[in-house]
Design an enzyme around this catalytic site. Structure first.
Site, PDB file in Angstrom:
ATOM      1  N   ARG A 289       0.843  -1.206   0.000  1.00 31.11           N
ATOM      2  CA  ARG A 289       0.000   0.000   0.000  1.00 31.11           C
ATOM      3  C   ARG A 289       0.872   1.247   0.000  1.00 31.11           C
ATOM      4  NH1 ARG A 289      -1.429   2.105   4.501  1.00 31.11           N
ATOM      5  NH2 ARG A 289      -1.949   0.175   5.577  1.00 31.11           N
TER       6      ARG A 289
ATOM      7  N   TYR B 196     -15.921  17.713 -15.238  1.00 28.56           N
ATOM      8  CA  TYR B 196     -16.456  16.355 -15.187  1.00 28.56           C
ATOM      9  C   TYR B 196     -17.531  16.276 -14.099  1.00 28.56           C
ATOM     10  CZ  TYR B 196     -16.453  11.288 -14.648  1.00 28.56           C
ATOM     11  OH  TYR B 196     -16.821   9.979 -14.572  1.00 28.56           O
TER      12      TYR B 196
ATOM     13  N   ASP C 244      -7.181  19.207 -15.051  1.00 31.22           N
ATOM     14  CA  ASP C 244      -7.588  17.838 -15.369  1.00 31.22           C
ATOM     15  C   ASP C 244      -7.313  17.663 -16.865  1.00 31.22           C
ATOM     16  OD1 ASP C 244      -8.932  15.538 -16.157  1.00 31.22           O
ATOM     17  OD2 ASP C 244     -10.618  15.838 -14.795  1.00 31.22           O
TER      18      ASP C 244
ATOM     19  N   LYS D  60      -8.947   6.615 -19.250  1.00 33.05           N
ATOM     20  CA  LYS D  60      -9.256   7.123 -20.589  1.00 33.05           C
ATOM     21  C   LYS D  60      -8.081   6.872 -21.532  1.00 33.05           C
ATOM     22  CE  LYS D  60     -12.843   8.185 -18.285  1.00 33.05           C
ATOM     23  NZ  LYS D  60     -13.082   9.499 -17.670  1.00 33.05           N
TER      24      LYS D  60
END
Ligand SMILES: *Cc1c(COP(=O)(O)O)cnc(C)c1O
Length: 377
Positions: free
Chosen positions: A53, A105, A177, A201
């Site tokens: 992690r 978004y 972004d 994406k």
């Protein structure tokens, strides 16, 4: 002696974060599934890894590659684009103020309203098209300006360098972004402090892995706070997800070129078609901000929207008749997608009902144009 020219973006994409595995000579990086790493007898961690992690070789390779491609000092990879987004807002303090472009978004807007309003974060949503909107919204408490360009689904363009200048003067951080335009737009070079990507994406590029990444211009205190959220909050991607995403990075510059060429060809075709009322694509010189786009983008990416003459039913019928385009949300994969945006955004949408959004894939442009031509009837 002539100074060696620094490697071009295609070369960096292939080599960044890549090394031959010293243990086996494997050219393709192994996927390191181990959750834990051995200590030496003296208690130290000679490999530099302790627990997955906190850090993992596949994640580190992806983070280094993305930092290199965006020209930043450090990167951090996340389980999704929105996990990356959440880590940025979480690294702020509740009394801070953020400015957000009004057509970001929809998941970003929902997150701010549902999670951070309750938390006490002050926020202003502004339309960057209005010349004074940013100057009027900036306050002494403004810590971060969050923008997205090109925007979804209207492909609006924000002048990144101009916004960076104002934001910097106000002492706030600027984040872009860049999910819609990796490689072809480099926000850190234009004055941004942070870049965010939904790697789901274009970067993953094959519609088969969810992820997000942040890259910082400088590895400063704020980025350290983001990393704390990433590792202590556990918003991390799996080693396999990192491996798949990094495989996408290798071909990213070539794919972006092909996506952009195809999209421009389709945008030109649509803009002459009698049944199309309007085409939204920053690569067309009829786009209201084409000059700004041409200044800050080396190509215009593979996303475009268009309005079908008529209303909701006419747009739905066109999407219903396509054969090569798949009717699905999301973007950036090898296959072309078509989507009726207003219906996925829900009743509060301001998106025109006759608008279709297209993610132009890597098929041949002529085949895609032929499909749209038959679908338009
Ligand atoms: C998809 C997307 C996101 C969210 O990313 P996820 O990987 O779905 O969490 C954020 N910003 C933009 C511009 C996107 O297209």
């Amino acid at each position: 002696m002539k100074k060696p020219r620094s490697a071009r973006i295609e070369t960096l994409a292939v080599h960044a974060g890549h090394s031959v595995d010293p243990a086996t000579g494997a050219v393709a990086m192994p996927i390191q599934l181990s959750t834990t790493f051995e200590r030496a007898a003296d208690g130290s961690f000679p490999s530099g890894y302790t627990y997955s992690r906190t850090d993992n070789p596949n994640r580190k390779a992806l983070e280094q590659a993305m930092a290199t491609l965006e020209g930043g000092a450090a990167g951090a990879a996340f389980a999704s684009g929105l996990a990356a987004t959440m880590s940025v807002f979480h690294a702020l303090s509740p009394a801070d103020h953020v400015i957000v472009s009004s057509d970001v978004y929809h998941g970003t807007t929902k997150m701010l309203h549902h999670l951070y309003e309750r938390w006490g974060l002050a926020m202003s949503f502004i339309n960057f098209d209005e010349p004074d909107a940013l100057a009027q919204a900036l306050r002494t408490k403004t810590r971060l300006v969050w923008m997205e360009t090109p925007s979804n689904p209207l492909l609006k363009i924000i002048d990144i360098a101009a916004v960076a200048q104002l934001t910097q003067q106000a002492g706030a951080l600027l984040l872009c972004d860049n999910s819609w335009a990796p490689i072809v737009q480099r926000p850190l070079d234009l004055g941004c402090d942070l870049v965010m990507h939904s790697t789901t994406k274009y970067i993953g590029g094959h519609c088969d892995v969810t992820g997000g990444v942040l890259v910082a211009k400088t590895d400063d205190e704020f980025f350290a706070a983001i990393r704390t959220v990433q590792t202590e909050g556990g918003a991390v991607p799996s080693p396999f997800d990192c491996w798949l995403t990094l495989r996408g990075v290798r071909t990213l510059p070539c794919r972006m070129r092909a996506h952009s060429e195809n999209a421009l060809a389709i945008a030109r075709f649509l803009s002459t078609h009698a049944k199309i009322d309007r085409v939204y694509y920053p690569g067309l010189d009829t786009h209201p901000a084409h000059e700004i786009a041409a200044k800050q983008m080396s190509a215009f990416s593979g996303m475009l929207s268009f309005e079908v003459h008529g209303g909701l039913d006419d747009a739905m019928a066109v999407a219903g008749r396509t054969k090569l385009f798949t009717r699905a949300t999301s973007l950036g994969g090898t296959e072309s997608l078509i989507e009726h945006r207003a219906s996925i955004e829900g009743p509060a949408t301001r998106t025109p009902q006759n608008l279709l959004r297209v993610s132009v894939g890597l098929e041949h442009a002529d085949d895609l144009i032929a499909d749209l031509e038959q679908a338009l009837g």
